[in-house]
Design a protein around this motif. Structure first.
Motif, PDB file in Angstrom:
ATOM      1  N   VAL A  64       0.832  -1.204   0.000  1.00  0.00           N
ATOM      2  CA  VAL A  64       0.000   0.000   0.000  1.00  0.00           C
ATOM      3  C   VAL A  64       0.870   1.258   0.000  1.00  0.00           C
ATOM      4  CG1 VAL A  64      -1.708   1.262   1.380  1.00  0.00           C
ATOM      5  CG2 VAL A  64      -1.913  -1.186   1.119  1.00  0.00           C
ATOM      6  N   ILE A  65       2.100   1.149   0.479  1.00  0.00           N
ATOM      7  CA  ILE A  65       2.993   2.306   0.590  1.00  0.00           C
ATOM      8  C   ILE A  65       3.532   2.659  -0.797  1.00  0.00           C
ATOM      9  CG2 ILE A  65       5.076   3.203   1.692  1.00  0.00           C
ATOM     10  CD1 ILE A  65       4.687   1.011   3.828  1.00  0.00           C
ATOM     11  N   PRO A  66       3.312   3.905  -1.259  1.00  0.00           N
ATOM     12  CA  PRO A  66       3.804   4.302  -2.594  1.00  0.00           C
ATOM     13  C   PRO A  66       5.326   4.212  -2.684  1.00  0.00           C
ATOM     14  CG  PRO A  66       2.266   5.924  -1.710  1.00  0.00           C
ATOM     15  CD  PRO A  66       2.571   4.967  -0.608  1.00  0.00           C
ATOM     16  N   LEU A  67       5.818   3.882  -3.843  1.00  0.00           N
ATOM     17  CA  LEU A  67       7.228   3.711  -4.207  1.00  0.00           C
ATOM     18  C   LEU A  67       7.877   2.524  -3.499  1.00  0.00           C
ATOM     19  CD1 LEU A  67       8.571   7.358  -4.435  1.00  0.00           C
ATOM     20  CD2 LEU A  67       7.870   5.871  -6.282  1.00  0.00           C
ATOM     21  N   VAL A  68       7.569   2.290  -2.248  1.00  0.00           N
ATOM     22  CA  VAL A  68       8.103   1.124  -1.542  1.00  0.00           C
ATOM     23  C   VAL A  68       7.554  -0.146  -2.188  1.00  0.00           C
ATOM     24  CG1 VAL A  68       8.125  -0.089   0.683  1.00  0.00           C
ATOM     25  CG2 VAL A  68       8.405   2.389   0.602  1.00  0.00           C
ATOM     26  N   ASN A  69       6.297  -0.084  -2.642  1.00  0.00           N
ATOM     27  CA  ASN A  69       5.674  -1.268  -3.223  1.00  0.00           C
ATOM     28  C   ASN A  69       6.397  -1.727  -4.489  1.00  0.00           C
ATOM     29  OD1 ASN A  69       4.827   0.812  -4.852  1.00  0.00           O
ATOM     30  ND2 ASN A  69       2.651   0.488  -4.516  1.00  0.00           N
ATOM     31  N   ILE A  71       9.548  -1.163  -5.323  1.00  0.00           N
ATOM     32  CA  ILE A  71      10.866  -1.676  -4.938  1.00  0.00           C
ATOM     33  C   ILE A  71      10.740  -3.074  -4.351  1.00  0.00           C
ATOM     34  CG2 ILE A  71      12.811  -1.320  -3.360  1.00  0.00           C
ATOM     35  CD1 ILE A  71      12.216   1.726  -3.659  1.00  0.00           C
ATOM     36  N   LEU A  72       9.770  -3.262  -3.452  1.00  0.00           N
ATOM     37  CA  LEU A  72       9.578  -4.576  -2.837  1.00  0.00           C
ATOM     38  C   LEU A  72       9.176  -5.627  -3.863  1.00  0.00           C
ATOM     39  CD1 LEU A  72       7.822  -3.755   0.547  1.00  0.00           C
ATOM     40  CD2 LEU A  72      10.117  -4.638   0.187  1.00  0.00           C
ATOM     41  N   LEU A  73       8.336  -5.257  -4.821  1.00  0.00           N
ATOM     42  CA  LEU A  73       7.933  -6.229  -5.837  1.00  0.00           C
ATOM     43  C   LEU A  73       9.127  -6.705  -6.653  1.00  0.00           C
ATOM     44  CD1 LEU A  73       4.525  -4.789  -7.085  1.00  0.00           C
ATOM     45  CD2 LEU A  73       4.914  -6.890  -5.802  1.00  0.00           C
ATOM     46  N   PHE A  74      10.033  -5.798  -6.994  1.00  0.00           N
ATOM     47  CA  PHE A  74      11.220  -6.213  -7.748  1.00  0.00           C
ATOM     48  C   PHE A  74      12.176  -7.042  -6.878  1.00  0.00           C
ATOM     49  CE2 PHE A  74       9.955  -2.989 -10.837  1.00  0.00           C
ATOM     50  CZ  PHE A  74      10.173  -3.693 -12.011  1.00  0.00           C
ATOM     51  N   VAL A  75      12.323  -6.678  -5.606  1.00  0.00           N
ATOM     52  CA  VAL A  75      13.190  -7.454  -4.710  1.00  0.00           C
ATOM     53  C   VAL A  75      12.613  -8.849  -4.503  1.00  0.00           C
ATOM     54  CG1 VAL A  75      14.033  -7.618  -2.334  1.00  0.00           C
ATOM     55  CG2 VAL A  75      14.180  -5.460  -3.559  1.00  0.00           C
ATOM     56  N   TRP A  76      11.311  -8.926  -4.225  1.00  0.00           N
ATOM     57  CA  TRP A  76      10.679 -10.222  -4.008  1.00  0.00           C
ATOM     58  C   TRP A  76      10.621 -11.041  -5.281  1.00  0.00           C
ATOM     59  CZ3 TRP A  76       5.920  -7.873  -1.084  1.00  0.00           C
ATOM     60  CH2 TRP A  76       6.301  -7.541   0.215  1.00  0.00           C
ATOM     61  N   GLY A  77      10.395 -10.400  -6.402  1.00  0.00           N
ATOM     62  CA  GLY A  77      10.226 -11.124  -7.656  1.00  0.00           C
ATOM     63  C   GLY A  77      11.511 -11.664  -8.249  1.00  0.00           C
ATOM     64  N   PHE A  78      12.629 -10.952  -8.012  1.00  0.00           N
ATOM     65  CA  PHE A  78      13.869 -11.346  -8.675  1.00  0.00           C
ATOM     66  C   PHE A  78      15.047 -11.526  -7.726  1.00  0.00           C
ATOM     67  CE2 PHE A  78      11.286  -8.808 -11.614  1.00  0.00           C
ATOM     68  CZ  PHE A  78      11.014  -9.789 -12.547  1.00  0.00           C
TER      69      PHE A  78
END
Length: 122
Positions: A64-69, A71-78
């Motif tokens: 829900v947090i803008p911009l953090v989301n 970054i987290l999606l790329f860290v978690w995804g790759f």
């Protein structure tokens, strides 16, 4: 069936080798465990555990947090060492975001063209 330690033939159902005295069940069990460990490394086994409801809620609240989301999606995804369920969720979320951005651009161009034609056509 043969003894893993000395190679002599074993009597079916025996627990010990008649030649060297080594325990047959332990050798077979440890060999089986070694084969499983090679097939599924500990890193993979630890990262394939299902996520709990609390972990899913935490993930959704962080997204829900803008911009953090993003970054987290790329860290978690790759990233390495991430739970496979979290990795698949992040990749699916990134794909969905890409599709929605593409649709947003297409509809924006269509609506912009219609408005420009309506305003400058008269």
């Amino acid at each position: 069936m043969f003894c893993e330690s000395c190679g002599s033939q074993l009597v079916e159902g025996s627990n010990f080798c008649t030649s060297c005295g080594s325990r047959v069940g332990e050798v077979q069990q440890s060999t089986q465990m070694n084969n499983q460990a090679q097939a599924y490394p500990l890193n993979y086994q630890a990262n394939s555990q299902p996520l709990s409801v609390g972990q899913f809620l935490g993930m959704i609240l962080l997204l829900v947090i803008p911009l953090v989301n993003i970054i987290l999606l790329f860290v978690w995804g790759f990233g390495d060492g991430v739970n496979i369920n979290k990795k698949n969720f992040a990749r699916a979320h990134l794909i969905l975001i890409g599709i929605l951005i593409g649709l947003w651009i297409v509809f924006g161009v269509i609506i912009g063209g219609l408005l420009a034609g309506a305003l400058y056509g008269y």
